[in-house]
Design an enzyme around this catalytic site. Sequence first.
Site, PDB file in Angstrom:
ATOM      1  N   TRP A  76      23.265  11.048   8.971  1.00  0.00           N
ATOM      2  CA  TRP A  76      24.382  10.958   8.028  1.00  0.00           C
ATOM      3  C   TRP A  76      23.904  11.199   6.600  1.00  0.00           C
ATOM      4  O   TRP A  76      24.590  11.849   5.806  1.00  0.00           O
ATOM      5  CB  TRP A  76      25.031   9.576   8.125  1.00  0.00           C
ATOM      6  CG  TRP A  76      26.117   9.333   7.125  1.00  0.00           C
ATOM      7  CD1 TRP A  76      27.430   9.680   7.235  1.00  0.00           C
ATOM      8  CD2 TRP A  76      25.994   8.689   5.849  1.00  0.00           C
ATOM      9  NE1 TRP A  76      28.126   9.289   6.110  1.00  0.00           N
ATOM     10  CE2 TRP A  76      27.268   8.682   5.253  1.00  0.00           C
ATOM     11  CE3 TRP A  76      24.928   8.106   5.161  1.00  0.00           C
ATOM     12  CZ2 TRP A  76      27.493   8.112   3.995  1.00  0.00           C
ATOM     13  CZ3 TRP A  76      25.163   7.545   3.915  1.00  0.00           C
ATOM     14  CH2 TRP A  76      26.421   7.551   3.349  1.00  0.00           C
ATOM     15  N   HIS A  77      22.709  10.691   6.271  1.00  0.00           N
ATOM     16  CA  HIS A  77      22.215  10.817   4.900  1.00  0.00           C
ATOM     17  C   HIS A  77      21.909  12.268   4.520  1.00  0.00           C
ATOM     18  O   HIS A  77      22.044  12.642   3.349  1.00  0.00           O
ATOM     19  CB  HIS A  77      20.968   9.957   4.692  1.00  0.00           C
ATOM     20  CG  HIS A  77      21.273   8.544   4.305  1.00  0.00           C
ATOM     21  ND1 HIS A  77      21.464   7.538   5.234  1.00  0.00           N
ATOM     22  CD2 HIS A  77      21.436   7.962   3.091  1.00  0.00           C
ATOM     23  CE1 HIS A  77      21.722   6.400   4.609  1.00  0.00           C
ATOM     24  NE2 HIS A  77      21.714   6.636   3.306  1.00  0.00           N
ATOM     25  N   GLY A  78      21.453  13.063   5.454  1.00  0.00           N
ATOM     26  CA  GLY A  78      21.130  14.424   5.075  1.00  0.00           C
ATOM     27  C   GLY A  78      20.785  15.305   6.251  1.00  0.00           C
ATOM     28  O   GLY A  78      20.359  14.834   7.306  1.00  0.00           O
ATOM     29  N   PHE A 114      25.193  13.329  -0.778  1.00  0.00           N
ATOM     30  CA  PHE A 114      25.537  12.991   0.600  1.00  0.00           C
ATOM     31  C   PHE A 114      27.047  13.048   0.823  1.00  0.00           C
ATOM     32  O   PHE A 114      27.498  12.862   1.919  1.00  0.00           O
ATOM     33  CB  PHE A 114      25.011  11.595   0.952  1.00  0.00           C
ATOM     34  CG  PHE A 114      23.537  11.444   0.675  1.00  0.00           C
ATOM     35  CD1 PHE A 114      22.642  12.406   1.109  1.00  0.00           C
ATOM     36  CD2 PHE A 114      23.065  10.360  -0.038  1.00  0.00           C
ATOM     37  CE1 PHE A 114      21.291  12.279   0.849  1.00  0.00           C
ATOM     38  CE2 PHE A 114      21.715  10.225  -0.300  1.00  0.00           C
ATOM     39  CZ  PHE A 114      20.831  11.185   0.137  1.00  0.00           C
TER      40      PHE A 114
END
Length: 517
Positions: free
Chosen positions: A347-349, A517
């Site tokens: 999800w972060h990257g 993000f």
Amino acid sequence: MLFNSYEFIFAFLPLVVLVFFAVGRQSRVWALRWVIAASLFFYGWWRPLNLLIITPSILVNFILAHLIERSRKREQGRAAKAILLAGIAFNVAFLGYFKYSNFIVASINDVFGTQLFFSHVILPLGISFITFQKIAFLIDVDAGRIESFSLQDYCLFVLFFPQLIAGPIVHFREMMPQFRRLSCRFDGTNVAVGITLFAFGLFEKVYFADHLARYVTPLYEQAAAGASIALSPAWVAAIGFTFQIYFDFSGYTNMALGIARLFGLKLPPNFNSPLRATSIIEFWLRWHMTLTRFLTAYIYNPLALWLTRRRAARGAQVFAGPPKTAAAFVELLAFPTLLTMLLSGIWHGAGYTFIVWGVLHGFYLTINHGWRVIALKWWPDRKRYERLANPAGFVLTFACVAVSMILFRSPDLKTAYHLLQGMLGLHGLSWSSDVVAKKVVLWIAAAAFIALACPNALQILAKYEPAFGWKPNAARANDRARFSWEPSLAWAIALSVVVILAFVNLGGNSEFLYWQF
């Protein structure tokens, strides 16, 4: 439009707030619609194409939510679940296309040696935060936690500009009652608290985060170029970036809380001095608190519950509280933790570094949970155990977080590998520039003092509930009366100094790290 930009501070925010109060004297409805219009303008400021991408997604989710609500009222549970699953699939696919398409194609080329080409996809701002918020809304509608809503309600919930780009990840049921109670009139206390929170956040961002970035960023650039980073600068890269992202995210969060409070709204707490944590479990209860809440409620808990029922159905041992067997620990705690944190990393990257970062934190948490099980047996005297374990836990937790931040910051695994080698002393010990070394050490020491020894903004303003549900608590030792903010001359002078120091440092190269993000 950054929160710490001239156009936001001196033009956009004052205009939006003044018009909100002026219109609110005549019509609440139009005051709230003005907030929606201002939020759309804010979102489209950098790239108007963002609006063409995000608006259809918002409308689709609103329609799906209404279909779920209607199915529930008609007691058509299966239909509601089917629509919910379709909505989750739509949002995941939407996020996946814009955020991960290029990464997936690049990964296929890396693994299979192909030369697939995919035109570069423009990543809309804050798409990860918006997507999680929309998924949570659909789930809450299906669960009956949201009874009724209009298109205006939904747009306010999704688009409210203080939390639009980088959170906090809010729930409809904690924000909409506040919107519905808003008088849309000027309130001196709300404005004073809001300005104070915003000033604290601005100071954290431009004075500490941006100054640290000047020393930390070149180290990562050198490592990315293949340079060997010695022991001292490698640890500076790790610890310096840890404090940089701390003040960057803390600063953004306080600014978001402050902006919302100008309108009379309280966003949920999202950042509570996480670097003071004495365990990695406590760290995640303090760092990005609304993300931890989302991951726990919508991924970890359902997965752990499903696995528990599965084990119980086949007659295997389950547990309530500490696990009774190693197999139960692995299946019911370790596996859900690792999978949840893997998804957190993704999800972060879109990159291998974020995947490894997520898995690493999954292992951290698993080991921490396992240690707690062992510690209960070995040290039944909890007070004596905490006296010994808390100082050691603080040092170990900080070191583990700093190591993981190398992965979080590095552009690729090769860069992270070079820096981790440097942290082990494999590239020498000393720094080539004594002057730079002394300056960055002083900045890190000052940052450490503020982050680890001083009360944070939530604690200073606890009397005025600076975040949703955050009130003075005897269990929080740092909510001390002598640090309590009051609308007084002394605090006005102190705040003026903070604002002046912040304004002096405005205008340089700056970017909120979590906005990517």
